[in-house]
Design a protein around this motif. Structure first.
Motif, PDB file in Angstrom:
ATOM      1  N   ALA A   1       0.854  -1.198   0.000  1.00 23.71           N
ATOM      2  CA  ALA A   1       0.000   0.000   0.000  1.00 23.71           C
ATOM      3  C   ALA A   1       0.886   1.243   0.000  1.00 23.71           C
ATOM      4  O   ALA A   1       0.632   2.207  -0.723  1.00 23.71           O
ATOM      5  CB  ALA A   1      -0.911  -0.006   1.225  1.00 23.71           C
TER       6      ALA A   1
ATOM      7  N   VAL B   1      -5.441  -0.471  -4.300  1.00 23.70           N
ATOM      8  CA  VAL B   1      -5.804  -1.274  -3.125  1.00 23.70           C
ATOM      9  C   VAL B   1      -7.252  -1.751  -3.279  1.00 23.70           C
ATOM     10  O   VAL B   1      -7.566  -2.925  -3.046  1.00 23.70           O
ATOM     11  CB  VAL B   1      -5.621  -0.466  -1.816  1.00 23.70           C
ATOM     12  CG1 VAL B   1      -6.221  -1.215  -0.622  1.00 23.70           C
ATOM     13  CG2 VAL B   1      -4.135  -0.182  -1.574  1.00 23.70           C
TER      14      VAL B   1
ATOM     15  N   TRP C   1      -3.589   3.878  -2.856  1.00 21.68           N
ATOM     16  CA  TRP C   1      -5.033   4.018  -2.631  1.00 21.68           C
ATOM     17  C   TRP C   1      -5.391   5.494  -2.534  1.00 21.68           C
ATOM     18  O   TRP C   1      -4.511   6.367  -2.515  1.00 21.68           O
ATOM     19  CB  TRP C   1      -5.466   3.253  -1.377  1.00 21.68           C
ATOM     20  CG  TRP C   1      -5.166   3.935  -0.066  1.00 21.68           C
ATOM     21  CD1 TRP C   1      -6.053   4.618   0.721  1.00 21.68           C
ATOM     22  CD2 TRP C   1      -3.916   3.980   0.641  1.00 21.68           C
ATOM     23  NE1 TRP C   1      -5.439   5.088   1.859  1.00 21.68           N
ATOM     24  CE2 TRP C   1      -4.121   4.713   1.833  1.00 21.68           C
ATOM     25  CE3 TRP C   1      -2.642   3.481   0.374  1.00 21.68           C
ATOM     26  CZ2 TRP C   1      -3.102   4.954   2.753  1.00 21.68           C
ATOM     27  CZ3 TRP C   1      -1.623   3.738   1.292  1.00 21.68           C
ATOM     28  CH2 TRP C   1      -1.857   4.454   2.455  1.00 21.68           C
TER      29      TRP C   1
ATOM     30  N   TYR D   1     -11.786  -1.019   2.964  1.00 25.38           N
ATOM     31  CA  TYR D   1     -11.581  -2.083   1.981  1.00 25.38           C
ATOM     32  C   TYR D   1     -12.012  -3.464   2.482  1.00 25.38           C
ATOM     33  O   TYR D   1     -11.457  -4.477   2.055  1.00 25.38           O
ATOM     34  CB  TYR D   1     -10.101  -2.097   1.548  1.00 25.38           C
ATOM     35  CG  TYR D   1      -9.715  -0.770   0.940  1.00 25.38           C
ATOM     36  CD1 TYR D   1     -10.006  -0.486  -0.396  1.00 25.38           C
ATOM     37  CD2 TYR D   1      -9.142   0.237   1.716  1.00 25.38           C
ATOM     38  CE1 TYR D   1      -9.713   0.758  -0.944  1.00 25.38           C
ATOM     39  CE2 TYR D   1      -8.836   1.479   1.173  1.00 25.38           C
ATOM     40  CZ  TYR D   1      -9.133   1.734  -0.147  1.00 25.38           C
ATOM     41  OH  TYR D   1      -8.851   2.965  -0.689  1.00 25.38           O
TER      42      TYR D   1
ATOM     43  N   ASP E   1      -7.574   3.431  -7.730  1.00 25.91           N
ATOM     44  CA  ASP E   1      -7.379   2.952  -6.364  1.00 25.91           C
ATOM     45  C   ASP E   1      -6.981   1.474  -6.460  1.00 25.91           C
ATOM     46  O   ASP E   1      -7.829   0.585  -6.534  1.00 25.91           O
ATOM     47  CB  ASP E   1      -8.672   3.132  -5.559  1.00 25.91           C
ATOM     48  CG  ASP E   1      -8.470   2.808  -4.089  1.00 25.91           C
ATOM     49  OD1 ASP E   1      -7.711   1.869  -3.789  1.00 25.91           O
ATOM     50  OD2 ASP E   1      -9.067   3.491  -3.242  1.00 25.91           O
TER      51      ASP E   1
END
Ligand code: H79
Length: 423
Positions: A104, A133, A113, A195, A131
């Motif tokens: 990340a 992630v 992200w 998430y 994004d």
């Protein structure tokens, strides 16, 4: 490239209190995961204005002392049209990997992200505004792959209060605690609330972090997601599971642990083509599982988002091997036989498995003394051929005459293996 020698230790220890953590259940089952190192370092891919970086691709900013303001401009070129999260996770599935850990944020500070804390991300400064992630977490969820996130908690070479960048920022005036409270924890909150289920947070390079700060991070993660594992590199012996250093194989490790390994000589993409073979990697998996651990094997997608095709072939070969002998890996634990001349052992509740690296030339595999066996079969051939077992002085013998060694790594399943009293 030779495989990993057995010389390491569990450098980043497991908190003994974590061994009863129910979330370790999936971790012990999984045994083999995909590490994904991806970020703007894939664009220079090891070269800056023609100059090669001396070490790993993702360290280019540090090793060539690239000013933060100049490096951050790479985000405007992060434009991976070919990247397909579903295809990446499908590759992990084909390789037999049961979890995936995505960077990340690596030490360079680039975020994959849509974070509120910086624009230096794939979602804001990059032209496609993606994004990553979110894309990979969804693809993992769709395929039943556990999804974890790497997060560099001490180093951030583009943050003035983090560790690691002494060419732009003055270490004397830095306030690490404010970076931890005002940047790291809010970013972890975003990752752990936006998430869905996050299986683990993979911290790195804990050198210099205090026990209080490590504990604060563990508690922050567990407060947001109680079943999210924290790796040993949170520092100060507070991880939910232990870890070796990079590319290390420990001799006799205790507890739950993992070794992260590269597929070639770098984590972030470069033009390095010295791929570890499927056989080397399967031997590493066999050793790790025989000692109670997991292997997290890296892929470094290129700037377009593609995994190098030579590595795809190796991953598929490992996946084919695991299709044949997964019973000896997934959900198994430390084997009963140590210091074998020809390989390693793992065990389930019903069977002992022998992973035979050195196939005996004379066709007889000698088991340790005082072990008796009811039956044996070769897991890695198509028919699961039964093998004759004979009692012999010095140890029972499995007769391998008439069967072929596997091109990757042969595995034999024993039923009714037990120690008998010495004569
Ligand atoms: O993310 C991968 C690596 O980038 C990270 N861990 C794996 C999973 C990692 N962070 N630090 N290290 C590995 C140790 C790095 C040591 C070195 Fe260097 C970096 C040796 C050469 C470059 C620092 C800079 C020490 C010497 C020069």
């Amino acid at each position: 490239m030779t495989d990993i020698p057995d010389a390491g230790q569990i450098t980043f220890a497991q908190d003994p209190q974590s061994q009863g953590n129910p979330a370790l259940g999936w971790f012990r089952e999984a045994r083999f995961g995909m590490f994904v190192h991806w970020g703007v370092y894939a664009i220079p891919a090891g070269y800056w204005n023609g100059e090669p970086t001396p070490h790993m691709g993702e360290w280019i900013m540090h090793d060539l002392k690239i000013p933060a303001e100049e490096y951050k401009q790479l985000a405007a070129s992060f434009d991976p049209h070919d990247f397909d999260a579903a295809a990446l996770v499908d590759l992990a599935v084909r390789a037999g990997q049961r979890y995936l850990v995505l960077t990340a944020k690596h030490h360079d500070g680039f975020c994959l992200w849509d974070t509120e804390l910086t624009t230096f991300s794939s979602a804001v400064d990059a032209p496609l505004g993606r994004d990553i992630v979110g894309e990979i977490s969804q693809a993992c969820r769709d395929r039943g792959i556990k999804f974890g996130l790497y997060y560099s908690q001490t180093q951030d070479w583009t943050h003035p209060d983090a560790a690691g960048n002494d060419w732009d920022f003055d270490p004397e005036t830095q306030d690490f605690e404010s970076y931890l409270q005002g940047y790291v924890k809010p970013q972890l909150t975003e990752l752990l609330t936006g998430y869905g289920e996050i299986a683990l947070i993979w911290f790195d390079t804990p050198q210099g972090i205090t026990a209080e700060q490590s504990r604060d991070l563990v508690e922050h993660v567990h407060m947001l997601q109680p079943y999210c594992l924290v790796n040993g590199r949170v520092g100060n012996g507070l991880g939910d599971y232990g870890q070796t250093r990079d590319n290390e194989m420990p001799d006799e490790p205790a507890g739950d642990w993992e070794t992260p390994i590269t597929g070639n000589g770098t984590w972030g993409f470069t033009d390095n083509t010295e791929w570890k073979s499927a056989r080397e990697i399967s031997v590493t998996i066999a050793k790790a599982v025989s000692r109670g651990g997991n292997v997290l094997l890296n892929v470094g997608p290129d700037s377009r988002g593609a995994v190098p095709s030579a590595q795809v072939v190796e991953l598929e070969t490992i996946g084919d091997w695991l299709q044949r002998c997964g019973a000896s890996i997934y959900g198994t634990h430390r084997g009963p036989f140590r210091a074998l001349e020809w390989g390693w052992s793992t065990a389930s509740s019903d069977h002992v498995y022998l992973l035979v690296e050195n196939w005996p030339a004379h066709g007889e595999l000698v088991l340790p003394a005082n072990v008796s066996v009811e039956s044996a079969r070769l897991l890695t051939d198509a028919g699961g051929t039964s093998l004759e077992v004979r009692g012999a002085q010095g140890g029972a013998v499995v007769d391998l005459n008439g069967v072929e060694a596997d091109a990757v790594l042969s595995v034999i399943e024993l039923t009714g293996a037990r120690e008998v009293a010495p004569l």
